[in-house]
Write an enzyme that holds these catalytic residues in place. Sequence first.
Site, PDB file in Angstrom:
ATOM      1  N   ASP A  80      -2.830  -2.785  -2.951  1.00 56.60           N
ATOM      2  CA  ASP A  80      -3.850  -1.777  -2.641  1.00 56.60           C
ATOM      3  C   ASP A  80      -3.398  -0.433  -3.194  1.00 56.60           C
ATOM      4  O   ASP A  80      -2.240  -0.262  -3.578  1.00 56.60           O
ATOM      5  CB  ASP A  80      -4.029  -1.701  -1.110  1.00 56.60           C
ATOM      6  CG  ASP A  80      -5.429  -1.254  -0.725  1.00 56.60           C
ATOM      7  OD1 ASP A  80      -6.120  -0.655  -1.568  1.00 56.60           O
ATOM      8  OD2 ASP A  80      -5.837  -1.500   0.427  1.00 56.60           O
ATOM      9  N   HIS A 102      -0.823  -0.928   4.898  1.00 56.89           N
ATOM     10  CA  HIS A 102      -1.442   0.396   5.047  1.00 56.89           C
ATOM     11  C   HIS A 102      -1.026   1.031   6.374  1.00 56.89           C
ATOM     12  O   HIS A 102      -0.670   2.210   6.431  1.00 56.89           O
ATOM     13  CB  HIS A 102      -2.969   0.278   4.984  1.00 56.89           C
ATOM     14  CG  HIS A 102      -3.670   1.531   5.392  1.00 56.89           C
ATOM     15  ND1 HIS A 102      -3.698   2.658   4.595  1.00 56.89           N
ATOM     16  CD2 HIS A 102      -4.329   1.859   6.521  1.00 56.89           C
ATOM     17  CE1 HIS A 102      -4.360   3.622   5.223  1.00 56.89           C
ATOM     18  NE2 HIS A 102      -4.750   3.156   6.401  1.00 56.89           N
ATOM     19  N   ASP A 157       0.849  -1.196   0.000  1.00 56.23           N
ATOM     20  CA  ASP A 157       0.000   0.000   0.000  1.00 56.23           C
ATOM     21  C   ASP A 157       0.881   1.241   0.000  1.00 56.23           C
ATOM     22  O   ASP A 157       2.066   1.176   0.346  1.00 56.23           O
ATOM     23  CB  ASP A 157      -0.936   0.001   1.212  1.00 56.23           C
ATOM     24  CG  ASP A 157      -2.175   0.876   0.986  1.00 56.23           C
ATOM     25  OD1 ASP A 157      -2.279   1.498  -0.096  1.00 56.23           O
ATOM     26  OD2 ASP A 157      -3.037   0.937   1.880  1.00 56.23           O
TER      27      ASP A 157
END
Length: 461
Positions: A306, A436, A235
């Site tokens: 992502d 993330h 991410d």
Amino acid sequence: NFPLMRALADHTRMPPNVRVDRLMVFNARLQNTPSIQKDLENWQMRLAPNLISFGGRILDQEEIHFGQSVKVRAGTDADWTRNMRSNPMFDMGSLKSWVVIFLKKSRNDVHTFVGVLQKSGATLKFFIPPPVYEEIIDDRVGSYVSALEKVIATRNPQMIMIVVPNNRSDRYSAIKKKCCVDRAVPTQVVVQKNLTSKGVMSIATKIAIQINCKIGGTPWSIPVPMAGLMICGYDVCHDTTTKGRSFGAMVASINSVFSRYFSAVTPHTNGEELSNDLSMNIVKAVVRYSECNNNTKPKTIIIYRDGVGEGQIPFVHKHEVTLIKEKLKDLYQGEMPHFAFIIVTKRLNTRLFLQGKNPPPGTVADDCITSPDRYDFFLISQSVRQGTVSPTNYNVIEDSTRLAPDKMQRLSYKMTHLYYNWSGTVRVPAQCQYAHKLAFLVGQSLHKTPNSGLDDLLFYL
């Protein structure tokens, strides 16, 4: 302003039956407005009178493995918090020395809370020894940094818990920089009001689990019947201090029970740098996996990516996937491992309903609403108590794993059970959520690559 937020939530978090009614009312308005009908006719389009209906599938509940061979079902709402509190953790980290830094005025609260923490650790079969207490006289950033420097230099602790009076971001950033960049010591920052809140036992349990994770332990596990599998999450998060710079975080599993992870973070200013960094970090992860598994490289590598917009997919396939495959080919000396690259998208307008209600966790839709020219599917992995549940879209843009689509869906669902900050499922595979969390910590607080001494620990939880 909580009352205002609550009033807003009544309109934004609509339950499924209300959302369906609103959609039908809106559809009726469109159907009964002559000018809109004329525009649709000009485009030779027609609006269906009802929402589209199609067949989906609900995956079986997963089995959660705790310590001492305890196994429980995840439950219909995929939440095993109650079982978590009463069973031993899957793998205990060994906590030998730790330090608590706190303000002098909160001494009594801190001592009481440490007692509660030790008690909650005992129910999880996680032994927490008495800490070394370090008092500071004021809450200036410099006081915390000096105290950290002192305890690291004199005590060399495995873990430091810092009690802060409020959520000031500059203080938090300074603490994390000192312990994640300058030194390599996992830290747990606790806001003082949580020491005396009503749900103190629940907070203490969560902190005990986090401490165990940060020193290398594992709260629970999920059976995955595939040998030699490495799963990576990636991410991106923007740097809050330098315009145009982003940090890409990659987190990869390095053991067979998906409890230990290798992480790498690199800054980049454009897509080309990102592609190079990602491919290099995947190579580092394969090398680390090999070191942890008797010099055996993974047979299958699956990457969940992502942070990709709809328009970026061709670029990602052309640059990132191609570069990763080239680097892996070099590393494996010509023989490619089985490989899949999956783009995970959370921000969707698609909503799924099951008889006017939210579908349960494990719901898969891979027909009718998916694209005919893609290998993609929608998965609802989380349970929501308010509003309408949002599905997650998985777009498989490269796949040589020979896994059937239902096995790929099942594997993706399994991975949503392994995020250790929450004893339930999350919206994306845990590796993506870890990536993330790490990218966010670096982009918001550290603004530098973390110390390599922390690469094998979940220090960013």
